[in-house]
Structure formats: structure tokens, C-alpha cells
Scaffold this motif. Structure first.
Motif, PDB file in Angstrom:
ATOM      1  N   PRO A   1       0.565  -1.168   0.219  1.00  0.00           N
ATOM      2  CA  PRO A   1       0.037  -0.101   0.081  1.00  0.00           C
ATOM      3  C   PRO A   1       1.186   1.774   0.392  1.00  0.00           C
ATOM      4  CG  PRO A   1       0.227  -1.114   2.255  1.00  0.00           C
ATOM      5  CD  PRO A   1       0.498  -1.871   1.280  1.00  0.00           C
ATOM      6  N   VAL A   2       1.452   1.630  -1.019  1.00  0.00           N
ATOM      7  CA  VAL A   2       2.744   3.009  -0.841  1.00  0.00           C
ATOM      8  C   VAL A   2       2.071   3.530  -2.122  1.00  0.00           C
ATOM      9  CG1 VAL A   2       4.635   1.667  -0.058  1.00  0.00           C
ATOM     10  CG2 VAL A   2       4.777   1.464  -2.299  1.00  0.00           C
ATOM     11  N   ASP A   3       2.744   4.419  -2.886  1.00  0.00           N
ATOM     12  CA  ASP A   3       2.400   5.197  -3.541  1.00  0.00           C
ATOM     13  C   ASP A   3       4.113   5.272  -4.489  1.00  0.00           C
ATOM     14  OD1 ASP A   3       2.474   6.635  -6.080  1.00  0.00           O
ATOM     15  OD2 ASP A   3       1.694   8.631  -4.768  1.00  0.00           O
ATOM     16  N   LEU A   4       4.491   4.793  -5.745  1.00  0.00           N
ATOM     17  CA  LEU A   4       5.902   4.219  -5.835  1.00  0.00           C
ATOM     18  C   LEU A   4       5.620   4.708  -7.262  1.00  0.00           C
ATOM     19  CD1 LEU A   4       8.662   2.379  -5.336  1.00  0.00           C
ATOM     20  CD2 LEU A   4       7.823   1.108  -5.925  1.00  0.00           C
ATOM     21  N   SER A   5       7.581   5.565  -7.510  1.00  0.00           N
ATOM     22  CA  SER A   5       7.886   5.881  -8.637  1.00  0.00           C
ATOM     23  C   SER A   5       8.974   5.742  -8.795  1.00  0.00           C
ATOM     24  CB  SER A   5       7.317   7.213  -9.539  1.00  0.00           C
ATOM     25  OG  SER A   5       8.184   7.636  -9.769  1.00  0.00           O
ATOM     26  N   LEU A   6       9.582   4.979  -9.531  1.00  0.00           N
ATOM     27  CA  LEU A   6      11.685   4.821  -9.798  1.00  0.00           C
ATOM     28  C   LEU A   6      11.857   4.575 -11.573  1.00  0.00           C
ATOM     29  CD1 LEU A   6      12.015   1.473  -9.997  1.00  0.00           C
ATOM     30  CD2 LEU A   6      11.554   1.765  -7.468  1.00  0.00           C
ATOM     31  N   ASP A   7      12.760   5.108 -11.272  1.00  0.00           N
ATOM     32  CA  ASP A   7      13.619   4.592 -12.788  1.00  0.00           C
ATOM     33  C   ASP A   7      14.831   5.377 -12.600  1.00  0.00           C
ATOM     34  OD1 ASP A   7      11.167   4.902 -14.567  1.00  0.00           O
ATOM     35  OD2 ASP A   7      10.466   7.567 -13.455  1.00  0.00           O
ATOM     36  N   VAL A   8      15.605   4.148 -13.636  1.00  0.00           N
ATOM     37  CA  VAL A   8      17.072   4.174 -13.459  1.00  0.00           C
ATOM     38  C   VAL A   8      17.858   3.899 -14.452  1.00  0.00           C
ATOM     39  CG1 VAL A   8      16.812   2.146 -12.621  1.00  0.00           C
ATOM     40  CG2 VAL A   8      19.254   3.657 -12.121  1.00  0.00           C
ATOM     41  N   LEU A   9      18.371   5.003 -15.006  1.00  0.00           N
ATOM     42  CA  LEU A   9      19.064   5.109 -16.432  1.00  0.00           C
ATOM     43  C   LEU A   9      20.631   4.618 -16.577  1.00  0.00           C
ATOM     44  CD1 LEU A   9      18.972   5.093 -19.478  1.00  0.00           C
ATOM     45  CD2 LEU A   9      19.526   7.735 -19.098  1.00  0.00           C
ATOM     46  N   SER A  10      20.906   3.788 -16.729  1.00  0.00           N
ATOM     47  CA  SER A  10      22.608   3.163 -16.101  1.00  0.00           C
ATOM     48  C   SER A  10      23.119   2.797 -17.405  1.00  0.00           C
ATOM     49  CB  SER A  10      22.756   1.860 -15.299  1.00  0.00           C
ATOM     50  OG  SER A  10      22.111   0.353 -15.993  1.00  0.00           O
ATOM     51  N   VAL A  11      24.095   3.240 -16.925  1.00  0.00           N
ATOM     52  CA  VAL A  11      25.446   3.614 -18.465  1.00  0.00           C
ATOM     53  C   VAL A  11      26.918   2.931 -18.195  1.00  0.00           C
ATOM     54  CG1 VAL A  11      27.065   5.040 -20.404  1.00  0.00           C
ATOM     55  CG2 VAL A  11      24.456   5.592 -19.201  1.00  0.00           C
ATOM     56  N   SER A  12      27.017   1.532 -18.542  1.00  0.00           N
ATOM     57  CA  SER A  12      28.029   0.836 -18.081  1.00  0.00           C
ATOM     58  C   SER A  12      29.404   0.950 -19.625  1.00  0.00           C
ATOM     59  CB  SER A  12      27.812  -0.135 -18.062  1.00  0.00           C
ATOM     60  OG  SER A  12      27.016  -0.278 -17.140  1.00  0.00           O
ATOM     61  N   LEU A  13      30.415   1.450 -19.256  1.00  0.00           N
ATOM     62  CA  LEU A  13      31.230   0.829 -19.842  1.00  0.00           C
ATOM     63  C   LEU A  13      32.842  -0.213 -19.394  1.00  0.00           C
ATOM     64  CD1 LEU A  13      33.188   4.469 -19.704  1.00  0.00           C
ATOM     65  CD2 LEU A  13      31.451   3.677 -21.477  1.00  0.00           C
ATOM     66  N   ALA A  14      33.161  -0.767 -20.338  1.00  0.00           N
ATOM     67  CA  ALA A  14      33.421  -2.589 -20.505  1.00  0.00           C
ATOM     68  C   ALA A  14      34.538  -2.336 -21.036  1.00  0.00           C
ATOM     69  CB  ALA A  14      32.752  -3.158 -20.496  1.00  0.00           C
ATOM     70  N   HIS A  15      36.063  -3.344 -20.671  1.00  0.00           N
ATOM     71  CA  HIS A  15      36.621  -3.587 -21.099  1.00  0.00           C
ATOM     72  C   HIS A  15      36.872  -5.133 -20.845  1.00  0.00           C
ATOM     73  CE1 HIS A  15      40.434  -4.025 -23.220  1.00  0.00           C
ATOM     74  NE2 HIS A  15      41.025  -4.478 -21.823  1.00  0.00           N
ATOM     75  N   VAL A  16      36.737  -6.174 -21.692  1.00  0.00           N
ATOM     76  CA  VAL A  16      37.003  -7.219 -21.733  1.00  0.00           C
ATOM     77  C   VAL A  16      38.269  -8.259 -22.509  1.00  0.00           C
ATOM     78  CG1 VAL A  16      36.409  -9.823 -21.638  1.00  0.00           C
ATOM     79  CG2 VAL A  16      34.797  -8.152 -21.751  1.00  0.00           C
ATOM     80  N   ARG A  17      39.333  -8.185 -21.938  1.00  0.00           N
ATOM     81  CA  ARG A  17      40.361  -8.886 -22.830  1.00  0.00           C
ATOM     82  C   ARG A  17      41.124 -10.180 -22.633  1.00  0.00           C
ATOM     83  NH1 ARG A  17      44.431  -9.583 -25.322  1.00  0.00           N
ATOM     84  NH2 ARG A  17      46.904  -8.303 -25.038  1.00  0.00           N
ATOM     85  N   MET A  18      40.942 -11.025 -23.219  1.00  0.00           N
ATOM     86  CA  MET A  18      40.877 -12.812 -23.628  1.00  0.00           C
ATOM     87  C   MET A  18      42.809 -12.880 -24.476  1.00  0.00           C
ATOM     88  SD  MET A  18      37.657 -13.828 -22.325  1.00  0.00           S
ATOM     89  CE  MET A  18      38.480 -15.787 -22.262  1.00  0.00           C
ATOM     90  N   THR A  19      42.799 -14.128 -23.973  1.00  0.00           N
ATOM     91  CA  THR A  19      44.273 -13.802 -24.394  1.00  0.00           C
ATOM     92  C   THR A  19      44.568 -16.181 -24.507  1.00  0.00           C
ATOM     93  OG1 THR A  19      45.283 -15.135 -21.998  1.00  0.00           O
ATOM     94  CG2 THR A  19      45.195 -13.094 -22.276  1.00  0.00           C
ATOM     95  N   ASP A  20      45.403 -16.196 -25.338  1.00  0.00           N
ATOM     96  CA  ASP A  20      46.167 -16.807 -26.582  1.00  0.00           C
ATOM     97  C   ASP A  20      46.694 -18.060 -24.950  1.00  0.00           C
ATOM     98  OD1 ASP A  20      44.957 -16.707 -28.492  1.00  0.00           O
ATOM     99  OD2 ASP A  20      47.159 -15.893 -28.697  1.00  0.00           O
ATOM    100  N   TYR A  21      46.572 -17.803 -23.242  1.00  0.00           N
ATOM    101  CA  TYR A  21      47.355 -18.275 -22.272  1.00  0.00           C
ATOM    102  C   TYR A  21      46.464 -19.240 -21.905  1.00  0.00           C
ATOM    103  CZ  TYR A  21      49.194 -19.293 -17.503  1.00  0.00           C
ATOM    104  OH  TYR A  21      49.841 -20.059 -16.221  1.00  0.00           O
ATOM    105  N   GLU A  22      46.667 -20.650 -21.713  1.00  0.00           N
ATOM    106  CA  GLU A  22      45.578 -21.458 -21.631  1.00  0.00           C
ATOM    107  C   GLU A  22      46.097 -21.592 -19.892  1.00  0.00           C
ATOM    108  OE1 GLU A  22      44.987 -24.553 -24.108  1.00  0.00           O
ATOM    109  OE2 GLU A  22      44.963 -23.921 -25.531  1.00  0.00           O
ATOM    110  N   LEU A  23      44.842 -22.357 -19.068  1.00  0.00           N
ATOM    111  CA  LEU A  23      44.387 -22.446 -17.703  1.00  0.00           C
ATOM    112  C   LEU A  23      43.513 -23.826 -17.535  1.00  0.00           C
ATOM    113  CD1 LEU A  23      45.539 -22.101 -15.064  1.00  0.00           C
ATOM    114  CD2 LEU A  23      44.221 -20.253 -14.820  1.00  0.00           C
ATOM    115  N   TRP A  24      43.751 -24.937 -17.320  1.00  0.00           N
ATOM    116  CA  TRP A  24      43.359 -25.719 -17.098  1.00  0.00           C
ATOM    117  C   TRP A  24      42.622 -26.201 -18.407  1.00  0.00           C
ATOM    118  CZ3 TRP A  24      41.096 -23.147 -12.724  1.00  0.00           C
ATOM    119  CH2 TRP A  24      42.549 -22.969 -11.581  1.00  0.00           C
ATOM    120  N   GLY A  25      43.270 -26.556 -19.481  1.00  0.00           N
ATOM    121  CA  GLY A  25      42.969 -26.058 -21.042  1.00  0.00           C
ATOM    122  C   GLY A  25      41.583 -25.019 -21.535  1.00  0.00           C
TER     123      GLY A  25
END
Length: 306
Positions: free
Chosen positions: A74-98
Motif C-alpha cells: 500500500p504505497v505510492d511508488l515511482s522509480l526510474d533508473v538509467l544506467s550507462v556502463s563502460l566495459a573492457h574485456v581482455r582474452m588471451t592465448d594463455y591456457e589454464l585448465w584447458g
């Protein structure tokens, strides 16, 4: 439901990205972002000299708060969220456990707009907040990618969310959570020779204590999924997520932890052509929520390897 409980619930709900996550965990929302993994979850970017860079823009909106039985609070609710994310992923040729080894980092920013009105015998309790701030940074120091066949991709990750975001325990909403979270993740994708895809992501969030409030959120589980058909460079189908808190919170005066849950589903689309940026887009509607908000999420993700 007490006004203090509802305030924490609404404030935390803003943090859904997927975004990002309602009384259960402190603040009530999932600790880490929702809706990150749909098509291609089991395949990480290839090893390249500079890795992959990406951005994700997500919008979450809700005007319903669900109680312990799934009914409307029993509440009066209004909510909005805008998210902006910056990402970096670095995969390598190094092998670990196959598996091929890699790592990643994500820096998110939240624009939050929330208002809350709760009727009481002494009048209406009201609060509101509007802000744009940095949220908690996520670092994944361990990514292991296996490709057992050309149709199957599997990766395991260990993710750390650090309390680097803006936080104020007296404010209705805060993009930062003021505690650490450690998350093991397992992702898998199967693509048949005819282009039919099944993808899933499984994650657990283990949270430390918030020293400012002496509150420790319980363990959280989620399953994200996507089912679709590849048509040339496009993949079209259905995606979504299931979230549930699997242990109680611990904090001052807390006797019972109201565990949150929610299910979401909706159309999902992706585009991939070698040499061009990869694109993912989805629109999810939430259902069967308990002890949290129930709304919808729109998310767009773009990434390019260099």
C-alpha cells in the motif's frame, strides 16, 4: 510493512541495471546487474591485441512494490533508473585448465529518480531523490573460456564488485552499496547446425557487511537465459531472468529476512558480423515478484574487438 523497510526497498530497487536490484537484500534490489547475458553468453570475445571494448545502456522502471505474498504493497511508488556502463574485456592465448584465460572490468554510472509516499495513521510519509553518480565498479580477474566443439561454448568467471560508488545511508537512493560482493558465474551457449541457440548464465552473489549500517545481505541466485534462431547475422528469440535470494539478511533488529524473487521475460535480438560491432537488445517484463519492485527493463549492449 514498516516505512523504514519500504524506504530501503524502494531505494535498492533503483539499482536494478539490470540492472540492476524490495526488502530482502539491503536496499532490496539485486546486488549485481540483471540482464547482462542473453545470446552468446557462453562465448567470450577472441584474443586480440587490445581486447574488446563495450558499452551498455539500460533503463528500468517500476511503480509497483510487491509484498511477501506477491500482493501490491500500500504505497505510492515511482522509480526510474538509467544506467550507462563502460566495459573492457581482455582474452588471451594463455591456457589454464584447458581454457583460454581472460579478465574484464566494468565502470557503471546511474541516473536515479525515485519518489515514495506511504500512508500512515499520522499522515503520509514522503521521500524523493534524483541524482546521477558513479556506481560500484566490477572487476573479473578470472575468466576461463572452453570451446568443446564449434557448437558449444562454456565459460567460468569469478567477479568482484567493489564499493567504489557514491553512497549515503540517509538518502532514499544510492548507486553504491558500501559493501563487497563476490560472484562465481557459469555461462554456456549451444548453437545447432541449423542456427537454433540455447544460452544460460548461472550466478551466485556472496555479500560482505555494510559497515555504516551493520547490515549483511543474504546470498543471491540468478539464472539468465535466451532461446532463439540465427538468421544470417541476426539472432531473434526470447530472453529473461529468474532471481531469488536463498539466505536471510543479518542486521540490527532483524528477525526474519524477507527473501525477494522475480521472473522476467521478453523479446531479445542480437547482431554479429565479423569486423563490425556486435549488438544485443532486449525488452523484459517482470512477473511474480515478491518483496521487491515489479517493472520492466530495456537494455542495449554494443561491443567491438580491437
Amino acid at each position: 510493512m514498516r516505512p523504514k523497510t519500504i524506504t530501503r526497498a524502494v531505494g535498492g530497487a533503483i539499482l536494478i541495471l539490470s540492472a540492476a536490484s524490495v526488502q530482502a537484500t539491503e536496499g532490496g534490489a539485486p546486488t549485481t546487474a540483471f540482464g547482462l547475458y542473453d545470446f552468446g553468453a557462453g562465448f567470450m570475445p577472441p584474443a586480440t591485441p587490445n581486447g574488446a571494448f563495450g558499452t551498455r545502456v539500460a533503463f528500468y522502471s517500476a511503480n509497483k512494490l510487491k509484498d511477501n505474498s506477491g500482493g501490491d504493497a500500500p504505497v505510492d511508488l515511482s522509480l526510474d533508473v538509467l544506467s550507462v556502463s563502460l566495459a573492457h574485456v581482455r582474452m588471451t592465448d594463455y591456457e589454464l585448465w584447458g581454457a583460454k584465460y581472460g579478465w574484464s572490468a566494468v565502470l557503471p554510472f546511474f541516473r536515479m529518480d525515485a519518489s515514495l509516499n506511504v500512508p500512515t495513521p499520522f499522515g503520509t510519509f514522503s521521500d524523493s531523490a534524483e541524482l546521477f553518480r558513479q556506481a560500484d565498479m566490477t572487476v573479473t580477474p578470472l575468466i576461463l573460456q572452453w570451446n568443446p566443439s564449434r557448437n558449444l561454448g562454456v565459460n567460468a568467471q569469478f567477479q568482484i564488485q567493489a564499493p567504489t560508488g557514491d553512497y549515503d545511508k540517509n538518502r532514499l537512493v544510492s548507486p553504491g552499496l558500501n559493501h563487497w560482493t563476490f560472484s562465481p558465474i557459469l555461462n554456456a551457449s549451444y548453437i545447432s547446425d541449423t542456427g537454433f541457440e540455447l544460452s544460460s548464465s548461472f550466478q551466485l552473489d556472496f555479500n560482505t557487511r555494510n559497515d555504516d549500517t551493520d547490515y549483511r545481505s543474504g546470498t543471491e541466485y540468478r539464472h539468465e537465459f535466451a532461446v532463439g534462431q540465427h538468421v544470417k547475422e541476426w539472432t531473434v528469440g526470447l530472453g529473461g531472468y529468474y532471481y531469488r535470494q536463498i539466505s536471510d539478511d543479518k542486521g540490527p533488529g532483524l528477525t526474519n529476512g524477507n527473501r525477494a524473487q522475480v521472473f522476467a521475460a521478453g523479446p531479445a535480438l542480437s547482431f554479429f558480423r565479423p569486423g563490425l560491432p556486435a549488438v544485443w537488445l532486449h525488452a523484459y517484463k517482470e512477473f511474480d515478484a515478491e518483496n521487491r519492485t515489479e517493472g520492466y527493463q530495456l537494455a542495449l549492449r554494443i561491443a567491438q574487438s580491437f
